[in-house]
Motif scaffolding. Structure first.
Motif, PDB file in Angstrom:
ATOM      1  N   THR A   3       0.993  -1.240  -0.049  1.00 37.25           N
ATOM      2  CA  THR A   3       0.036  -0.006   0.080  1.00 37.25           C
ATOM      3  C   THR A   3       0.947   1.168   0.010  1.00 37.25           C
ATOM      4  O   THR A   3       2.103   1.415   0.465  1.00 37.25           O
ATOM      5  CB  THR A   3      -0.862   0.097   1.171  1.00 37.25           C
ATOM      6  OG1 THR A   3      -0.004   0.254   2.346  1.00 37.25           O
ATOM      7  CG2 THR A   3      -1.783  -1.158   1.392  1.00 37.25           C
ATOM      8  N   ILE A   4       0.289   2.431  -0.325  1.00 31.07           N
ATOM      9  CA  ILE A   4       0.950   3.654  -0.011  1.00 31.07           C
ATOM     10  C   ILE A   4       1.403   3.911   1.288  1.00 31.07           C
ATOM     11  O   ILE A   4       2.710   4.132   1.416  1.00 31.07           O
ATOM     12  CB  ILE A   4       0.191   4.804  -0.744  1.00 31.07           C
ATOM     13  CG1 ILE A   4      -0.227   4.648  -2.147  1.00 31.07           C
ATOM     14  CG2 ILE A   4       0.614   6.112  -0.454  1.00 31.07           C
ATOM     15  CD1 ILE A   4      -1.137   5.807  -2.660  1.00 31.07           C
ATOM     16  N   ASP A   9       6.225   4.161   4.779  1.00 31.47           N
ATOM     17  CA  ASP A   9       7.018   3.698   6.102  1.00 31.47           C
ATOM     18  C   ASP A   9       8.309   2.913   5.632  1.00 31.47           C
ATOM     19  O   ASP A   9       9.227   3.145   6.435  1.00 31.47           O
ATOM     20  CB  ASP A   9       5.941   2.568   6.802  1.00 31.47           C
ATOM     21  CG  ASP A   9       4.779   3.163   7.545  1.00 31.47           C
ATOM     22  OD1 ASP A   9       4.760   4.306   7.513  1.00 31.47           O
ATOM     23  OD2 ASP A   9       4.060   2.282   7.849  1.00 31.47           O
ATOM     24  N   ALA A  10       8.241   2.329   4.592  1.00 32.84           N
ATOM     25  CA  ALA A  10       9.698   1.732   4.109  1.00 32.84           C
ATOM     26  C   ALA A  10      10.557   2.910   3.585  1.00 32.84           C
ATOM     27  O   ALA A  10      11.717   2.648   4.335  1.00 32.84           O
ATOM     28  CB  ALA A  10       9.403   0.833   2.863  1.00 32.84           C
ATOM     29  N   LEU A  11      10.065   3.724   3.221  1.00 32.86           N
ATOM     30  CA  LEU A  11      11.194   5.219   2.910  1.00 32.86           C
ATOM     31  C   LEU A  11      11.747   5.396   4.140  1.00 32.86           C
ATOM     32  O   LEU A  11      12.712   5.811   4.497  1.00 32.86           O
ATOM     33  CB  LEU A  11      10.548   6.105   1.959  1.00 32.86           C
ATOM     34  CG  LEU A  11      10.353   5.647   0.655  1.00 32.86           C
ATOM     35  CD1 LEU A  11       9.537   6.681  -0.011  1.00 32.86           C
ATOM     36  CD2 LEU A  11      11.614   5.427  -0.031  1.00 32.86           C
ATOM     37  N   GLU A  12      10.688   5.640   5.141  1.00 35.88           N
ATOM     38  CA  GLU A  12      10.938   5.993   6.293  1.00 35.88           C
ATOM     39  C   GLU A  12      12.110   5.246   7.225  1.00 35.88           C
ATOM     40  O   GLU A  12      13.177   5.771   7.748  1.00 35.88           O
ATOM     41  CB  GLU A  12       9.921   6.241   7.409  1.00 35.88           C
ATOM     42  CG  GLU A  12      10.144   6.974   8.793  1.00 35.88           C
ATOM     43  CD  GLU A  12      10.431   8.433   8.656  1.00 35.88           C
ATOM     44  OE1 GLU A  12      11.361   8.765   9.720  1.00 35.88           O
ATOM     45  OE2 GLU A  12      10.150   9.077   7.649  1.00 35.88           O
ATOM     46  N   LYS A  13      11.664   4.203   7.035  1.00 41.93           N
ATOM     47  CA  LYS A  13      12.956   3.048   7.609  1.00 41.93           C
ATOM     48  C   LYS A  13      14.220   2.934   6.846  1.00 41.93           C
ATOM     49  O   LYS A  13      15.226   2.720   7.822  1.00 41.93           O
ATOM     50  CB  LYS A  13      12.031   1.467   7.655  1.00 41.93           C
ATOM     51  CG  LYS A  13      12.936   0.516   8.107  1.00 41.93           C
ATOM     52  CD  LYS A  13      12.346  -0.898   8.141  1.00 41.93           C
ATOM     53  CE  LYS A  13      13.222  -1.835   8.630  1.00 41.93           C
ATOM     54  NZ  LYS A  13      12.807  -3.330   8.802  1.00 41.93           N
ATOM     55  N   ILE A  39       6.622   4.560  -7.547  1.00 37.15           N
ATOM     56  CA  ILE A  39       6.220   3.055  -7.222  1.00 37.15           C
ATOM     57  C   ILE A  39       5.266   2.907  -8.622  1.00 37.15           C
ATOM     58  O   ILE A  39       4.195   3.256  -8.497  1.00 37.15           O
ATOM     59  CB  ILE A  39       5.355   3.229  -5.827  1.00 37.15           C
ATOM     60  CG1 ILE A  39       6.300   3.564  -4.844  1.00 37.15           C
ATOM     61  CG2 ILE A  39       4.947   1.735  -5.603  1.00 37.15           C
ATOM     62  CD1 ILE A  39       7.425   2.846  -4.509  1.00 37.15           C
ATOM     63  N   THR A  40       5.800   1.918  -9.382  1.00 37.93           N
ATOM     64  CA  THR A  40       5.017   1.677 -10.555  1.00 37.93           C
ATOM     65  C   THR A  40       3.505   1.154 -10.276  1.00 37.93           C
ATOM     66  O   THR A  40       2.615   1.576 -11.163  1.00 37.93           O
ATOM     67  CB  THR A  40       5.724   0.866 -11.429  1.00 37.93           C
ATOM     68  OG1 THR A  40       6.063  -0.376 -10.616  1.00 37.93           O
ATOM     69  CG2 THR A  40       7.255   1.497 -11.877  1.00 37.93           C
ATOM     70  N   ASP A  41       3.489  -0.147  -9.539  1.00 43.23           N
ATOM     71  CA  ASP A  41       2.213  -0.585  -9.398  1.00 43.23           C
ATOM     72  C   ASP A  41       1.309   0.330  -8.702  1.00 43.23           C
ATOM     73  O   ASP A  41      -0.159  -0.094  -8.884  1.00 43.23           O
ATOM     74  CB  ASP A  41       2.431  -1.951  -8.990  1.00 43.23           C
ATOM     75  CG  ASP A  41       2.999  -1.830  -7.450  1.00 43.23           C
ATOM     76  OD1 ASP A  41       3.997  -1.040  -7.114  1.00 43.23           O
ATOM     77  OD2 ASP A  41       2.795  -2.915  -6.535  1.00 43.23           O
ATOM     78  N   LEU A  42       1.577   1.059  -7.750  1.00 49.61           N
ATOM     79  CA  LEU A  42       0.851   2.147  -7.300  1.00 49.61           C
ATOM     80  C   LEU A  42       0.304   3.335  -8.242  1.00 49.61           C
ATOM     81  O   LEU A  42      -0.543   4.054  -7.762  1.00 49.61           O
ATOM     82  CB  LEU A  42       1.217   2.449  -5.737  1.00 49.61           C
ATOM     83  CG  LEU A  42       1.137   1.163  -4.950  1.00 49.61           C
ATOM     84  CD1 LEU A  42       1.671   1.519  -3.524  1.00 49.61           C
ATOM     85  CD2 LEU A  42      -0.163   0.744  -4.883  1.00 49.61           C
ATOM     86  N   GLY A  77       6.012  -1.582  -5.435  1.00 50.51           N
ATOM     87  CA  GLY A  77       5.922  -1.410  -3.917  1.00 50.51           C
ATOM     88  C   GLY A  77       6.535  -2.793  -3.268  1.00 50.51           C
ATOM     89  O   GLY A  77       7.112  -2.491  -2.200  1.00 50.51           O
ATOM     90  N   ASP A  78       6.111  -3.678  -3.808  1.00 52.51           N
ATOM     91  CA  ASP A  78       6.589  -5.208  -3.019  1.00 52.51           C
ATOM     92  C   ASP A  78       8.061  -5.016  -2.944  1.00 52.51           C
ATOM     93  O   ASP A  78       8.525  -5.348  -2.026  1.00 52.51           O
ATOM     94  CB  ASP A  78       5.812  -6.210  -3.617  1.00 52.51           C
ATOM     95  CG  ASP A  78       4.446  -6.338  -2.977  1.00 52.51           C
ATOM     96  OD1 ASP A  78       3.862  -5.756  -2.085  1.00 52.51           O
ATOM     97  OD2 ASP A  78       3.777  -7.182  -4.201  1.00 52.51           O
ATOM     98  N   ASP A  79       8.643  -4.501  -4.190  1.00 52.22           N
ATOM     99  CA  ASP A  79      10.197  -4.635  -4.174  1.00 52.22           C
ATOM    100  C   ASP A  79      10.879  -3.519  -3.381  1.00 52.22           C
ATOM    101  O   ASP A  79      11.859  -3.997  -2.571  1.00 52.22           O
ATOM    102  CB  ASP A  79      10.732  -4.330  -5.700  1.00 52.22           C
ATOM    103  CG  ASP A  79      10.319  -5.351  -6.579  1.00 52.22           C
ATOM    104  OD1 ASP A  79      10.208  -6.653  -6.129  1.00 52.22           O
ATOM    105  OD2 ASP A  79      10.303  -5.416  -7.814  1.00 52.22           O
ATOM    106  N   LEU A  80      10.206  -2.405  -3.162  1.00 48.85           N
ATOM    107  CA  LEU A  80      10.790  -1.320  -2.052  1.00 48.85           C
ATOM    108  C   LEU A  80      10.707  -2.071  -0.773  1.00 48.85           C
ATOM    109  O   LEU A  80      11.618  -1.936   0.045  1.00 48.85           O
ATOM    110  CB  LEU A  80       9.788  -0.244  -2.078  1.00 48.85           C
ATOM    111  CG  LEU A  80      10.160   0.882  -1.111  1.00 48.85           C
ATOM    112  CD1 LEU A  80      11.492   1.373  -1.120  1.00 48.85           C
ATOM    113  CD2 LEU A  80       9.325   1.934  -1.027  1.00 48.85           C
TER     114      LEU A  80
END
Length: 115
Positions: A3-4, A9-13, A39-42, A77-80
């Motif tokens: 999800t967005i 959250d991943a970018l914050e981490k 994020i291509t899929d989103l 997104g899943d790859d991120l």
């Protein structure tokens, strides 16, 4: 599918991890550059700045990046989430075309120390 909110959250981490970098990675994290993460899929883009050893996301846009950042990351997104979680190797994902990183040549040399 990520999800967005999970991507933010991943970018914050990742930003938190950068702040704790040591040695050569610390030098790379100290860059002061505009950054975008598409994020291509989103079909969403996070835009902000890498500064002070952190990534600060200022804006979120629908669609592709509205302007060209100095450092541009494009991936699903899943790859991120997998990259930040340590489940996906950046070099292998980049080589397979799952991740696209664009930046100036000198920035790419410095960024490789983070990845």
């Amino acid at each position: 599918m990520a999800t967005i909110e999970e991507c933010r959250d991943a970018l914050e981490k990742f930003s938190d991890t950068m702040r704790g970098a040591q040695g050569d990675a610390r030098d790379a994290a100290a860059l002061d550059r505009s950054v975008s993460c598409y994020i291509t899929d989103l079909d969403v883009c996070f835009a902000g700045r890498m500064t002070g050893g952190r990534i600060v996301v200022d804006e979120t846009f629908p669609g592709a990046p509205p302007r060209k950042a100095q450092i541009r990351l494009t991936l699903a997104g899943d790859d991120l989430l997998a990259l930040v979680g340590g489940e996906l190797n950046f070099a292998k994902a980049w080589g397979a075309g799952r991740v696209k990183l664009e930046a100036g040549l000198m920035d790419l040399f410095r960024l490789r120390k983070l990845l």
